[in-house]
Design an enzyme around this catalytic site. Structure first.
Site, PDB file in Angstrom:
ATOM      1  N   GLY A 181      45.607  47.602  28.503  1.00 21.39           N
ATOM      2  CA  GLY A 181      46.782  48.350  28.945  1.00 21.39           C
ATOM      3  C   GLY A 181      46.809  49.798  28.500  1.00 21.39           C
ATOM      4  O   GLY A 181      47.880  50.400  28.411  1.00 21.39           O
ATOM      5  N   ASN A 228      45.802  52.265  30.282  1.00 29.76           N
ATOM      6  CA  ASN A 228      46.298  53.044  31.434  1.00 29.76           C
ATOM      7  C   ASN A 228      47.813  52.929  31.556  1.00 29.76           C
ATOM      8  O   ASN A 228      48.488  53.912  31.883  1.00 29.76           O
ATOM      9  CB  ASN A 228      45.601  52.610  32.715  1.00 29.76           C
ATOM     10  CG  ASN A 228      44.226  53.231  32.849  1.00 29.76           C
ATOM     11  OD1 ASN A 228      44.105  54.417  33.116  1.00 29.76           O
ATOM     12  ND2 ASN A 228      43.195  52.442  32.601  1.00 29.76           N
ATOM     13  N   LYS A 235      40.835  36.002  42.528  1.00 30.25           N
ATOM     14  CA  LYS A 235      41.712  36.588  43.547  1.00 30.25           C
ATOM     15  C   LYS A 235      43.155  36.161  43.287  1.00 30.25           C
ATOM     16  O   LYS A 235      43.426  35.243  42.495  1.00 30.25           O
ATOM     17  CB  LYS A 235      41.281  36.178  44.952  1.00 30.25           C
ATOM     18  CG  LYS A 235      41.369  34.682  45.216  1.00 30.25           C
ATOM     19  CD  LYS A 235      40.918  34.354  46.637  1.00 30.25           C
ATOM     20  CE  LYS A 235      40.933  32.854  46.882  1.00 30.25           C
ATOM     21  NZ  LYS A 235      40.525  32.491  48.237  1.00 30.25           N
ATOM     22  N   MET A 290      42.155  42.163  37.053  1.00 31.25           N
ATOM     23  CA  MET A 290      40.810  41.692  37.414  1.00 31.25           C
ATOM     24  C   MET A 290      40.828  40.672  38.556  1.00 31.25           C
ATOM     25  O   MET A 290      40.140  39.652  38.496  1.00 31.25           O
ATOM     26  CB  MET A 290      40.122  41.112  36.179  1.00 31.25           C
ATOM     27  CG  MET A 290      39.970  42.115  35.041  1.00 31.25           C
ATOM     28  SD  MET A 290      39.087  43.619  35.535  1.00 31.25           S
ATOM     29  CE  MET A 290      37.438  42.955  35.656  1.00 31.25           C
ATOM     30  N   ARG A 291      41.618  40.964  39.577  1.00 29.69           N
ATOM     31  CA  ARG A 291      41.697  40.042  40.714  1.00 29.69           C
ATOM     32  C   ARG A 291      41.730  40.821  42.021  1.00 29.69           C
ATOM     33  O   ARG A 291      42.304  41.908  42.073  1.00 29.69           O
ATOM     34  CB  ARG A 291      42.954  39.177  40.630  1.00 29.69           C
ATOM     35  CG  ARG A 291      42.823  38.189  39.520  1.00 29.69           C
ATOM     36  CD  ARG A 291      43.977  37.257  39.409  1.00 29.69           C
ATOM     37  NE  ARG A 291      43.676  36.350  38.321  1.00 29.69           N
ATOM     38  CZ  ARG A 291      43.084  35.170  38.452  1.00 29.69           C
ATOM     39  NH1 ARG A 291      42.779  34.716  39.644  1.00 29.69           N
ATOM     40  NH2 ARG A 291      42.813  34.435  37.399  1.00 29.69           N
ATOM     41  N   ILE A 317      43.155  41.631  45.518  1.00 31.59           N
ATOM     42  CA  ILE A 317      44.480  41.547  46.136  1.00 31.59           C
ATOM     43  C   ILE A 317      44.308  41.094  47.581  1.00 31.59           C
ATOM     44  O   ILE A 317      43.466  41.629  48.306  1.00 31.59           O
ATOM     45  CB  ILE A 317      45.144  42.944  46.078  1.00 31.59           C
ATOM     46  CG1 ILE A 317      45.296  43.409  44.624  1.00 31.59           C
ATOM     47  CG2 ILE A 317      46.481  42.964  46.804  1.00 31.59           C
ATOM     48  CD1 ILE A 317      46.069  42.503  43.743  1.00 31.59           C
ATOM     49  N   ASN A 324      45.119  51.637  42.732  1.00 31.59           N
ATOM     50  CA  ASN A 324      44.206  51.034  41.759  1.00 31.59           C
ATOM     51  C   ASN A 324      43.416  52.143  41.083  1.00 31.59           C
ATOM     52  O   ASN A 324      43.163  53.188  41.676  1.00 31.59           O
ATOM     53  CB  ASN A 324      43.231  50.083  42.472  1.00 31.59           C
ATOM     54  CG  ASN A 324      42.272  49.413  41.501  1.00 31.59           C
ATOM     55  OD1 ASN A 324      42.678  48.939  40.437  1.00 31.59           O
ATOM     56  ND2 ASN A 324      40.999  49.393  41.840  1.00 31.59           N
ATOM     57  N   HIS A 344      39.714  52.822  39.300  1.00 30.66           N
ATOM     58  CA  HIS A 344      38.378  52.225  39.219  1.00 30.66           C
ATOM     59  C   HIS A 344      37.500  53.113  38.344  1.00 30.66           C
ATOM     60  O   HIS A 344      37.483  54.342  38.534  1.00 30.66           O
ATOM     61  CB  HIS A 344      37.779  52.096  40.622  1.00 30.66           C
ATOM     62  CG  HIS A 344      36.438  51.450  40.599  1.00 30.66           C
ATOM     63  ND1 HIS A 344      36.284  50.088  40.440  1.00 30.66           N
ATOM     64  CD2 HIS A 344      35.191  51.980  40.647  1.00 30.66           C
ATOM     65  CE1 HIS A 344      34.997  49.804  40.407  1.00 30.66           C
ATOM     66  NE2 HIS A 344      34.318  50.927  40.543  1.00 30.66           N
TER      67      HIS A 344
END
Ligand code: GRF
Length: 211
Positions: free
Chosen positions: A18, A20, A71, A98-99, A101, A115, A117
């Protein structure tokens, strides 16, 4: 949907430390980002991101995404959407979530999911991008904030920041320097998202003054 002058009602989804989220909270506290974090959700019960949110008195929830491993779909997706709507979220920031969408969440928040990356997309999508960059021998990598679409790390790019790969870099040292740039990029991208009109032409994101 909110006008560019309305503060964002932001929900942050993450699976890890966390940092970010912290950079977003710091920007809000410093007055450089007009937003309120209305809730934080994690698919990992003991993720530090939940602890960070609670320290800031932000509603924080673990919602399991089982039975899927990578997912967010089915009843779990429905539970996420319900919680997001209950807290009045209008924008979602994925921060180390980590899924993948899927269409349910995308349809519930059209054009309003971002998001971050840890690479300069379209290079090195997917997991451990800093390691991919190092293994590939890239001399420059970085981070990207993009809108989320149905693909993996494929949505239109809002902002990117570059990071040089140094001769003695390890995966850890490179990821740490990328994260320093992430912590500048995410609040900046959200500020642009909050204060400009976003027009998408093909793959290109144009940031226009508010009408
Ligand atoms: C970041 O490197 C982000 O780019 C990636 O996962 C990491 C999350 O870090 N998607 P944190 O949980 O925000 O510290």
């Amino acid at each position: 949907m909110p006008s560019p002058s309305t503060p964002l009602r932001l929900a942050v989804l993450g699976s890890g430390r966390g940092t970010n989220l912290q950079s977003i909270l710091d920007a809000i506290d410093q007055g450089t980002l007009a937003a309120q974090v209305v809730c934080v959700i994690s698919d990992v019960p003991d993720a530090l991101i939940l602890e960070r949110a609670r320290r800031h008195h932000i509603p924080a929830f673990h919602i399991s995404a089982a039975p899927f491993k990578s997912k967010l779909e089915g009843p779990a997706e429905t539970a996420y959407i319900r919680t997001l709507k209950e807290h009045g979220a209008d924008t979602i920031a994925l921060a180390g979530f980590m899924r993948i969408i899927k269409t349910g969440l995308l349809a519930a928040f059209p054009g309003r999911i971002l998001n971050i990356h840890p690479a300069l997309l379209p290079s090195f999508p997917g997991a451990q991008s800093w390691k991919q960059a190092l293994d590939h021998g890239a001399k420059i990598t970085g981070c990207t904030v993009h809108l989320v679409d149905a693909g993996t790390d494929t949505g239109p790019i809002i902002i990117q920041r570059a990071v040089p790969v140094l001769a003695d870099d390890t995966p850890e040292s490179l990821h740490a320097r990328i994260q320093e740039q992430e912590h500048l990029a995410y609040p900046e991208a959200l500020r642009l998202f909050a204060t400009t009109r976003i027009q998408i032409e093909g793959r290109r994101v144009r940031l226009l003054p508010p009408s």
